[in-house]
Design a protein around this motif. Structure first.
Motif, mmCIF file in Angstrom:
data_model
loop_
_atom_site.group_PDB
_atom_site.id
_atom_site.type_symbol
_atom_site.label_atom_id
_atom_site.label_comp_id
_atom_site.label_asym_id
_atom_site.label_seq_id
_atom_site.Cartn_x
_atom_site.Cartn_y
_atom_site.Cartn_z
ATOM 1 N N ALA A 270 0.834 -1.205 0.000
ATOM 2 C CA ALA A 270 0.000 0.000 0.000
ATOM 3 C C ALA A 270 0.866 1.252 0.000
ATOM 4 N N LEU A 271 1.921 1.223 0.787
ATOM 5 C CA LEU A 271 2.843 2.357 0.840
ATOM 6 C C LEU A 271 3.452 2.622 -0.536
ATOM 7 N N ILE A 272 3.824 1.544 -1.227
ATOM 8 C CA ILE A 272 4.429 1.673 -2.551
ATOM 9 C C ILE A 272 3.406 2.211 -3.557
ATOM 10 N N CYS A 273 2.207 1.641 -3.527
ATOM 11 C CA CYS A 273 1.164 2.087 -4.467
ATOM 12 C C CYS A 273 0.819 3.552 -4.245
ATOM 13 N N GLU A 274 0.746 3.958 -2.983
ATOM 14 C CA GLU A 274 0.429 5.357 -2.695
ATOM 15 C C GLU A 274 1.526 6.280 -3.202
ATOM 16 N N ALA A 275 2.780 5.869 -2.995
ATOM 17 C CA ALA A 275 3.898 6.688 -3.469
ATOM 18 C C ALA A 275 3.874 6.834 -4.987
ATOM 19 N N LYS A 276 3.351 5.828 -5.682
ATOM 20 C CA LYS A 276 3.268 5.875 -7.140
ATOM 21 C C LYS A 276 1.975 6.524 -7.630
ATOM 22 N N GLY A 277 1.134 6.952 -6.683
ATOM 23 C CA GLY A 277 -0.105 7.625 -7.057
ATOM 24 C C GLY A 277 -1.278 6.714 -7.355
ATOM 25 N N ASP A 278 -1.131 5.414 -7.108
ATOM 26 C CA ASP A 278 -2.218 4.455 -7.346
ATOM 27 C C ASP A 278 -3.004 4.287 -6.040
ATOM 28 N N TYR A 279 -3.842 5.266 -5.737
ATOM 29 C CA TYR A 279 -4.511 5.305 -4.434
ATOM 30 C C TYR A 279 -5.559 4.212 -4.262
ATOM 31 N N GLU A 280 -6.249 3.864 -5.333
ATOM 32 C CA GLU A 280 -7.279 2.823 -5.218
ATOM 33 C C GLU A 280 -6.652 1.475 -4.860
ATOM 34 N N ALA A 281 -5.538 1.146 -5.508
ATOM 35 C CA ALA A 281 -4.847 -0.107 -5.182
ATOM 36 C C ALA A 281 -4.321 -0.077 -3.755
ATOM 37 N N ALA A 282 -3.792 1.073 -3.336
ATOM 38 C CA ALA A 282 -3.291 1.202 -1.965
ATOM 39 C C ALA A 282 -4.416 0.979 -0.962
ATOM 40 N N LEU A 283 -5.577 1.542 -1.255
ATOM 41 C CA LEU A 283 -6.721 1.390 -0.356
ATOM 42 C C LEU A 283 -7.152 -0.076 -0.250
ATOM 43 N N GLU A 284 -7.140 -0.772 -1.364
ATOM 44 C CA GLU A 284 -7.507 -2.188 -1.362
ATOM 45 C C GLU A 284 -6.561 -3.004 -0.479
ATOM 46 N N HIS A 285 -5.259 -2.766 -0.618
ATOM 47 C CA HIS A 285 -4.281 -3.491 0.200
ATOM 48 C C HIS A 285 -4.467 -3.174 1.692
ATOM 49 N N LEU A 286 -4.741 -1.919 2.002
ATOM 50 C CA LEU A 286 -4.903 -1.534 3.407
ATOM 51 C C LEU A 286 -6.145 -2.159 4.029
ATOM 52 N N VAL A 287 -7.216 -2.223 3.273
ATOM 53 C CA VAL A 287 -8.437 -2.850 3.794
ATOM 54 C C VAL A 287 -8.202 -4.327 4.084
ATOM 55 N N LEU A 288 -7.516 -5.014 3.179
ATOM 56 C CA LEU A 288 -7.203 -6.434 3.399
ATOM 57 C C LEU A 288 -6.262 -6.613 4.595
ATOM 58 N N ILE A 309 -5.339 4.534 5.982
ATOM 59 C CA ILE A 309 -6.562 4.607 5.160
ATOM 60 C C ILE A 309 -7.065 6.045 5.100
ATOM 61 N N GLY A 310 -7.006 6.729 6.245
ATOM 62 C CA GLY A 310 -7.405 8.138 6.264
ATOM 63 C C GLY A 310 -6.548 8.970 5.323
ATOM 64 N N ASN A 311 -5.246 8.671 5.268
ATOM 65 C CA ASN A 311 -4.352 9.400 4.363
ATOM 66 C C ASN A 311 -4.733 9.192 2.903
ATOM 67 N N ILE A 312 -5.137 7.956 2.581
ATOM 68 C CA ILE A 312 -5.565 7.681 1.198
ATOM 69 C C ILE A 312 -6.841 8.456 0.870
ATOM 70 N N TYR A 313 -7.807 8.421 1.786
ATOM 71 C CA TYR A 313 -9.047 9.188 1.570
ATOM 72 C C TYR A 313 -8.739 10.681 1.403
ATOM 73 N N LEU A 314 -7.781 11.178 2.184
ATOM 74 C CA LEU A 314 -7.410 12.591 2.079
ATOM 75 C C LEU A 314 -6.826 12.879 0.702
ATOM 76 N N SER A 315 -5.985 11.984 0.194
ATOM 77 C CA SER A 315 -5.409 12.164 -1.140
ATOM 78 C C SER A 315 -6.478 12.138 -2.221
ATOM 79 N N LEU A 316 -7.557 11.382 -1.968
ATOM 80 C CA LEU A 316 -8.666 11.280 -2.929
ATOM 81 C C LEU A 316 -9.728 12.349 -2.705
ATOM 82 N N SER A 317 -9.455 13.267 -1.755
ATOM 83 C CA SER A 317 -10.402 14.347 -1.403
ATOM 84 C C SER A 317 -11.730 13.816 -0.868
#
Length: 605
Positions: A270-288, A309-317
């Motif tokens: 999730a950390l890697i996906c978020e750093a690459k801007g793939d927030y949806e994939a990061a969110l999926e990994h974090l939920v699992l 997860i909150g950080n991902i939601y923040l990035s997605l507004s």
């Protein structure tokens, strides 16, 4: 080894290290005894870390100067005749004295003396032409004690000697001894901030381990994740993603569903996906990962994942969902760790960032002040790294408040906390680069130049001279050189930044285009008009053919080129452009960062 503070390795996970067997030639003690002197693990610096950190600690090895359990009485003082070092029974005896000295707390210096003499004894007693695992193991112990004394430079040559002792072709014992040496050497390079060398050592260790144990052994998965974490620290996300995928595949085979190992892998992914801007994939990994932690009753880890997860939601507004995730985590941290724990402060910082982005400035400032109160009086057990990280994040918010002086104070405090901490060179370099930007914003160009110079020196020493971040710092240092009328120096810095950013980001990236523009202005100031014209024509061609002309920088560059061509008595040689290329294909409105343009040239930060 360098870990990532955002990824927690479960306590039940199998040990990464595979010790040399319990007995070699009938003289060496048990593998558990050997592990007592494992190389101490540096704290995770996480320089310029990806945007979604979660509060947790990385795997840690006990330091050689720490003992556990009941304190033993110090060993009796023994006088050893150097001439007797060729006695085959002396090496094991001296090594035991070294271990007992460390365990008793008597001091690492005396233990170092015993360990060095043990290594000499093993070396003298070794059969010529036959590799001695006893010697390799004693050298590992010597290096570990050097590290516990913060004498990392002295540990390096010892470990480089140790990895040459085993013969990998002689079986698993030698292979695993070599593996251990490479990993320990990688740890030590990491403590010195030499990430590139550290990663190379980990790669060599992984290769040996895979040859000895096979590609799908669970211990290989642990090493893959370890190396992936190091790649994340070096901002090498593609390499980290490939290793993390391999780790997930191995754990999927060998671990039960929703295991702690899989949860740790998914948090890293999730950390890697978020750093690459793939927030949806990061969110999926974090939920699992969260579901796995819930199944294993890991309440605090679930809360840490909620922050991510909150950080991902923040990035997605998705602000309401972000607030809900943060508040869930805050409730758990307060009930389990207390109101003044740094985990609580870290959530306050995230909420401050969120409320600033939603225009609630009073609430944002209030959360910043609450976090600062916690960091001012930290609870026992709080590390300097946690406090420094929090202060750095708060400084970024004060920068948004347009309070650069306050932001500078916080960055200075953070840097002082890390100055005497090993393995923090990259983090300090990132802080110094931020300070350089702050100094530049308030017109303190000498101090800005000094800060950038220090940051560049640390990044070069740490092997990050090819990263995009390094290219950006070089560009910023070039701008400060221009303000100090050091035009020749600025040209050299811009040229180096151009080479790096072209390689790492491509010619069409905004950072690369900014460096092109700055370099053209510098060439103009140096009287190299032909070179300036060549660069500006190249930039305009890129914008017209690939990026579109809607960007406001296009008009500025076109005017500058026209002026240069007029001075040179030339006209622009351009090809006809289709209508679709005259419209910005991205059609996205981007918020321009604050920049200062030098009066005569128009430099861009």
């Amino acid at each position: 080894m360098p870990g990532i503070v955002s990824v927690k390795t479960p306590p039940e996970a199998p040990s990464l290290r595979v010790s040399v067997p319990a007995e070699v030639n009938g003289r060496v003690g048990s593998s558990s005894e050997r592990s007592e002197l494992a190389n101490p693990k540096p704290n995770s610096p996480a320089p310029r870390r990806p945007p979604s950190p979660s509060p947790s600690t990385s795997r840690a090895k006990p330091s050689p100067d720490r003992s556990t359990g009941k304190k033993k009485s110090p060993p009796e003082k023994v006088v050893i005749d150097e001439s007797s070092l060729d006695n085959p029974d002396l090496g094991p005896f001296l090594l035991k004295l070294a271990r007992d000295t460390i365990a008793s707390g008597e001091g690492p210096n005396k233990a170092l003396d015993y360990a060095l003499r043990a290594a000499k004894s093993f070396e003298k007693c070794a059969v010529e032409g036959e590799p001695s695992l006893d010697l390799a193991m004693s050298l590992h112990v010597v290096a570990a004690i050097y590290c516990s004394l913060a004498r990392f430079e002295e540990a390096i040559p010892v470990l480089e000697t140790a990895i040459k002792v085993p013969d990998v072709g002689k079986g698993a014992d030698h292979a695993l001894a070599a593996f251990s040496g490479y990993m320990q050497l990688g740890d030590t390079h990491s403590m010195l901030g030499q990430l590139d060398r550290s990663i190379e050592c980990y790669k060599d260790g992984l290769k040996i381990q895979m040859e000895a144990l096979g590609d799908t052994d669970p211990r290989v998965a642990e090493t893959c994740r370890y190396l992936a974490e190091a790649h994340v620290q070096a901002m090498q996300f593609d390499e980290a993603e490939n290793l993390c995928k391999k780790t997930l595949e191995i754990h999927r085979v060998h671990s039960p569903p929703a295991s702690l190992e899989e949860a740790a892998d998914r948090r890293l992914m999730a950390l890697i996906c978020e750093a690459k801007g793939d927030y949806e994939a990061a969110l999926e990994h974090l939920v699992l990962a969260s579901m796995a932690m819930i199944a294993n009753a890991q309440e605090n880890e679930v809360a840490a994942i909620d922050v991510s997860i909150g950080n991902i939601y923040l990035s997605l507004s998705r602000f309401d969902e972000a607030v809900f995730s943060y508040q869930k985590a805050l409730t758990v941290f307060k009930s389990s760790k207390g109101d003044n724990h740094p985990s609580v402060a870290s959530v306050f910082v995230r909420l401050a960032d969120l409320y600033y982005k939603t225009g609630k400035l009073r609430e944002s400032r209030s959360y910043c002040e609450n976090a600062l109160r916690i960091y001012a009086k930290p609870v026992p057990g709080t590390t300097a790294e946690e406090i420094a990280c929090g202060l750095t994040e708060i400084s970024a918010i004060y920068e948004l408040f347009n309070e650069p002086e306050e932001a500078l104070k916080l960055l200075l405090k953070a840097m002082k906390l890390l100055e005497d901490k090993p393995g923090q060179q990259s983090t300090i370099a990132g802080i110094e680069a931020r300070m350089g930007v702050m100094f530049y914003m308030v017109g303190r160009y000498e101090e800005a130049h000094s800060s950038f110079e220090n940051a560049v020196a640390k990044l070069r020493a740490g092997g990050e001279r090819k990263s995009a971040f390094f290219g950006v710092v070089l560009n910023q240092m070039g701008l400060s050189s221009v303000q100090l009328f050091k035009i020749d120096e600025a040209a050299e810095l811009f040229e180096e930044a151009r080479q790096i950013l072209e390689q790492e980001c491509g010619p069409c990236h905004q950072d690369t285009l900014g460096v092109y523009s700055n370099l053209a202005a510098t060439y103009d100031a140096l009287g190299r008009v032909e070179d300036a014209i060549e660069i500006l024509e190249y930039v305009l061609k890129l914008r017209e053919e690939k990026l579109g002309t809607a960007n406001p920088d296009f008009d500025d560059e076109k005017k500058r080129l026209a002026e240069l061509l007029k001075e040179a008595g030339k006209s622009r040689n351009k090809k006809a452009k289709s209508l679709e290329n005259l419209i910005d294909p991205t059609s996205k409105t981007t918020k321009k960062e604050t920049s200062r343009k030098w009066s005569a040239f128009g430099f861009r930060s």
